[in-house]
Scaffold this motif. Structure first.
Motif, PDB file in Angstrom:
ATOM      1  N   GLY A 117       0.792  -1.223   0.000  1.00 41.15           N
ATOM      2  CA  GLY A 117       0.000   0.000   0.000  1.00 41.15           C
ATOM      3  C   GLY A 117       0.817   1.262   0.000  1.00 41.15           C
ATOM      4  O   GLY A 117       0.263   2.356   0.149  1.00 41.15           O
ATOM      5  N   VAL A 118       2.137   1.173  -0.155  1.00 43.23           N
ATOM      6  CA  VAL A 118       2.994   2.362  -0.190  1.00 43.23           C
ATOM      7  C   VAL A 118       2.955   2.960  -1.592  1.00 43.23           C
ATOM      8  O   VAL A 118       3.139   2.258  -2.590  1.00 43.23           O
ATOM      9  CB  VAL A 118       4.438   2.002   0.201  1.00 43.23           C
ATOM     10  N   ASP A 119       2.709   4.263  -1.678  1.00 40.45           N
ATOM     11  CA  ASP A 119       2.685   4.955  -2.964  1.00 40.45           C
ATOM     12  C   ASP A 119       4.008   4.693  -3.705  1.00 40.45           C
ATOM     13  O   ASP A 119       5.088   4.920  -3.152  1.00 40.45           O
ATOM     14  CB  ASP A 119       2.495   6.460  -2.734  1.00 40.45           C
ATOM     15  N   PRO A 120       3.949   4.212  -4.941  1.00 40.87           N
ATOM     16  CA  PRO A 120       5.185   3.858  -5.654  1.00 40.87           C
ATOM     17  C   PRO A 120       6.092   5.039  -5.943  1.00 40.87           C
ATOM     18  O   PRO A 120       7.271   4.846  -6.283  1.00 40.87           O
ATOM     19  CB  PRO A 120       4.661   3.224  -6.953  1.00 40.87           C
ATOM     20  N   ARG A 121       5.590   6.265  -5.803  1.00 41.63           N
ATOM     21  CA  ARG A 121       6.430   7.440  -6.036  1.00 41.63           C
ATOM     22  C   ARG A 121       7.364   7.734  -4.871  1.00 41.63           C
ATOM     23  O   ARG A 121       8.281   8.544  -4.996  1.00 41.63           O
ATOM     24  CB  ARG A 121       5.545   8.656  -6.306  1.00 41.63           C
ATOM     25  N   ILE A 122       7.149   7.095  -3.745  1.00 43.55           N
ATOM     26  CA  ILE A 122       7.940   7.363  -2.543  1.00 43.55           C
ATOM     27  C   ILE A 122       9.289   6.660  -2.643  1.00 43.55           C
ATOM     28  O   ILE A 122       9.375   5.469  -2.966  1.00 43.55           O
ATOM     29  CB  ILE A 122       7.178   6.887  -1.288  1.00 43.55           C
ATOM     30  N   VAL A 123      10.354   7.413  -2.364  1.00 43.27           N
ATOM     31  CA  VAL A 123      11.716   6.867  -2.338  1.00 43.27           C
ATOM     32  C   VAL A 123      12.033   6.463  -0.900  1.00 43.27           C
ATOM     33  O   VAL A 123      11.805   7.242   0.037  1.00 43.27           O
ATOM     34  CB  VAL A 123      12.735   7.905  -2.841  1.00 43.27           C
ATOM     35  N   ILE A 124      12.569   5.259  -0.722  1.00 41.26           N
ATOM     36  CA  ILE A 124      12.855   4.757   0.616  1.00 41.26           C
ATOM     37  C   ILE A 124      14.351   4.513   0.756  1.00 41.26           C
ATOM     38  O   ILE A 124      14.942   3.745  -0.021  1.00 41.26           O
ATOM     39  CB  ILE A 124      12.073   3.458   0.914  1.00 41.26           C
ATOM     40  N   GLU A 125      14.965   5.182   1.707  1.00 38.79           N
ATOM     41  CA  GLU A 125      16.377   4.993   2.040  1.00 38.79           C
ATOM     42  C   GLU A 125      16.447   4.111   3.282  1.00 38.79           C
ATOM     43  O   GLU A 125      15.932   4.468   4.337  1.00 38.79           O
ATOM     44  CB  GLU A 125      17.048   6.338   2.321  1.00 38.79           C
ATOM     45  N   ARG A 126      17.107   2.962   3.147  1.00 39.55           N
ATOM     46  CA  ARG A 126      17.165   2.000   4.252  1.00 39.55           C
ATOM     47  C   ARG A 126      18.578   1.959   4.829  1.00 39.55           C
ATOM     48  O   ARG A 126      19.542   1.643   4.117  1.00 39.55           O
ATOM     49  CB  ARG A 126      16.736   0.614   3.778  1.00 39.55           C
ATOM     50  N   LEU A 127      18.687   2.286   6.103  1.00 41.13           N
ATOM     51  CA  LEU A 127      19.984   2.313   6.780  1.00 41.13           C
ATOM     52  C   LEU A 127      20.278   0.959   7.404  1.00 41.13           C
ATOM     53  O   LEU A 127      19.377   0.228   7.802  1.00 41.13           O
ATOM     54  CB  LEU A 127      19.983   3.396   7.867  1.00 41.13           C
TER      55      LEU A 127
END
Length: 476
Positions: free
Chosen positions: A82-92
């Motif tokens: 359900g996360v908007d595909p336009r969102i960029v996710i940075e994973r630390l």
């Protein structure tokens, strides 16, 4: 209450690149616990990020790598759908060392003296930032927000706590680039949500950090009025910036209708949520369940299904709660483990009544109470009488009321819920759902995100949900 953010004119800030005319504004969202982390806070974080994307923002989420969450409660990849595909996710790659279960990775000091090792870890963390467990994450979080900002200049930083070490990274970006920020405190830091009152003094290290960061915040979100009032009183200059943004529920988590209870087959009571309350509370509920089963023929044929996360790391499903649940198996109590988000609506759809077990009092609401209220099912409350969940449920036609944690009174509540499960009319169930409709997560978050958008764009703060429908600003 409705609080407005400062007008755009008050936010002309030096040292920060303003968005080009026609360009999309950019928000960095510090959201430790973002999907697919199997945490209750992930629901709120997902909707917040989605609302920013729907409002025309570029959104960069900073969270932890999946491997970090596997050490804790685990992962739920259905949350990510359900996360908007336009969102960029940075994973630390930050992770809690104390939750490591592979003994081959243990140092000699940890292997030989585990308690002393933990204590030394905590002392080191507190030297970096005044928060045990997470304080040591400060340098990497600061580097991450600076790196993301330098790559794509941020117009707003949205930070959600806990962990509170996020505030250090928020402050660093403010100091260097004057990026305005909103703090989503959820449960608050200096308020003791379990015991009530202040958790630490204003002149303590944590108190000094909280005061200076909140002083520059454009808005401070809290999940209920008691917590918001605490902050208004603690910091009077913040009064107009403190806003109640309740958790709410996702509409896809509740069934459109409920099945008819079958008294001949017995009923199914359900609990869904993280089991983070005391074993004593669980013992009171199980004792009440046994009493009710002995006294009422309908309940004698019924079962109690418990679903959710119990413990983290090495203590996952290996603690006093599990011992109590196993001992209650003979009373038709079943523990089925956690449920993926995609399975939640189906669970409510097959249950006949719900048991709301909650820690704390008037400062605690919980996220699940909104789903429970919207389910169209009878709700048994197993929490203190003076609890904010009772504020949400007040007037709900299928609620048995807040009676405290005495097993005798809880047993009576089980009996009332059983009767309601059998006798409730379609009109009563519809009224129960209508009671909860103001608490949809979109209705709670869209106006708050619209206010945050106004910080940068100067647009009127009228919220729009991800489906494009207009939502009036203000607290429902």
């Amino acid at each position: 209450m409705q609080s407005r953010l400062p007008p755009l004119a008050a936010l002309t800030l030096a040292g920060r690149r303003r968005p080009r005319r026609g360009a999309r504004p950019h928000v960095i969202y510090l959201a430790i616990g973002f999907p697919p982390a199997a945490k209750s806070s992930a629901y709120r974080m997902r909707e917040t990020a989605n609302q920013f994307a729907a409002a025309g923002w570029d959104v960069t989420v900073i969270t932890l790598a999946d491997e970090s969450w596997e050490r804790e409660y685990g992962l739920d990849h259905t949350l990510s759908e359900g996360v908007d595909p336009r969102i960029v996710i940075e994973r630390l790659t930050l992770a809690r060392a104390d939750l490591e279960t592979d003994i081959r990775a243990f140092s000699e000091a940890r292997s030989l003296h585990p308690q002393q090792w933990i204590e030394q870890q905590r002392r080191q963390e507190l030297q970096t930032f005044p928060e045990p467990v997470f304080g040591g994450w400060r340098p990497e979080l600061e580097k991450a927000v600076l790196r993301v900002h330098r790559d794509h200049a941020a117009d707003l930083l949205m930070t959600t706590c806990a962990p509170y070490v996020n505030l250090a990274a928020t402050w660093r970006l403010w100091q260097e680039y004057r990026v305005p920020y909103v703090v989503d405190f959820r449960d608050g830091w200096s308020v003791d949500v379990i015991g009530g009152g202040a958790a630490f003094a204003k002149d303590s290290p944590a108190g000094r950090w909280e005061e200076k960061v909140l002083a520059e915040a454009r808005a401070v979100w809290c999940v209920n009025e008691p917590i918001a009032d605490f902050y208004r009183e603690r910091y009077p200059t913040l009064r107009d910036r403190v806003r109640v943004v309740r958790n709410g529920y996702d509409e896809d988590c509740v069934p459109g209708s409920t099945h008819r209870a079958d008294p001949a087959a017995g009923l199914t009571f359900g609990y869904l949520g993280s089991i983070n309350f005391s074993p004593a509370l669980l013992d009171s509920v199980l004792t009440a369940w046994r009493m009710a089963r002995r006294e009422h023929p309908l309940l004698a044929k019924s079962r109690f299904e418990v679903r959710g996360h119990i413990g983290a790391g090495a203590l996952r499903e290996a603690n006093a709660h599990m011992e109590l649940l196993r001992a209650a198996a003979g009373d038709s109590v079943e523990f089925g483990g956690p449920l993926a988000k995609a399975e939640v609506a189906a669970a409510y759809g097959r249950w006949d009544a719900l048991v709301l077990m909650l820690v704390g009092g008037r400062f605690v609401t919980s996220g699940k109470v909104y789903e429970y209220a919207a389910s169209g099912l009878p709700v048994v409350s197993a929490h203190e009488i003076d609890h904010d969940a009772a504020t949400v449920l007040a007037g709900h036609p299928l609620w048995t009321g807040a009676v405290g944690l005495d097993p005798r009174r809880l047993a009576d509540s089980f009996a009332v819920a059983a009767r309601l499960a059998v006798e409730a009319t379609d009109e009563q169930r519809a009224a129960a759902r209508a009671h909860a409709r103001r608490y949809t997560r979109r209705a709670q978050l869209a106006p708050a995100v619209a206010e945050a958008t106004a910080v940068v764009t100067g647009a009127a703060a009228t919220g729009h949900g991800s489906d494009g429908t207009s939502i009036e600003g203000g607290q429902a």
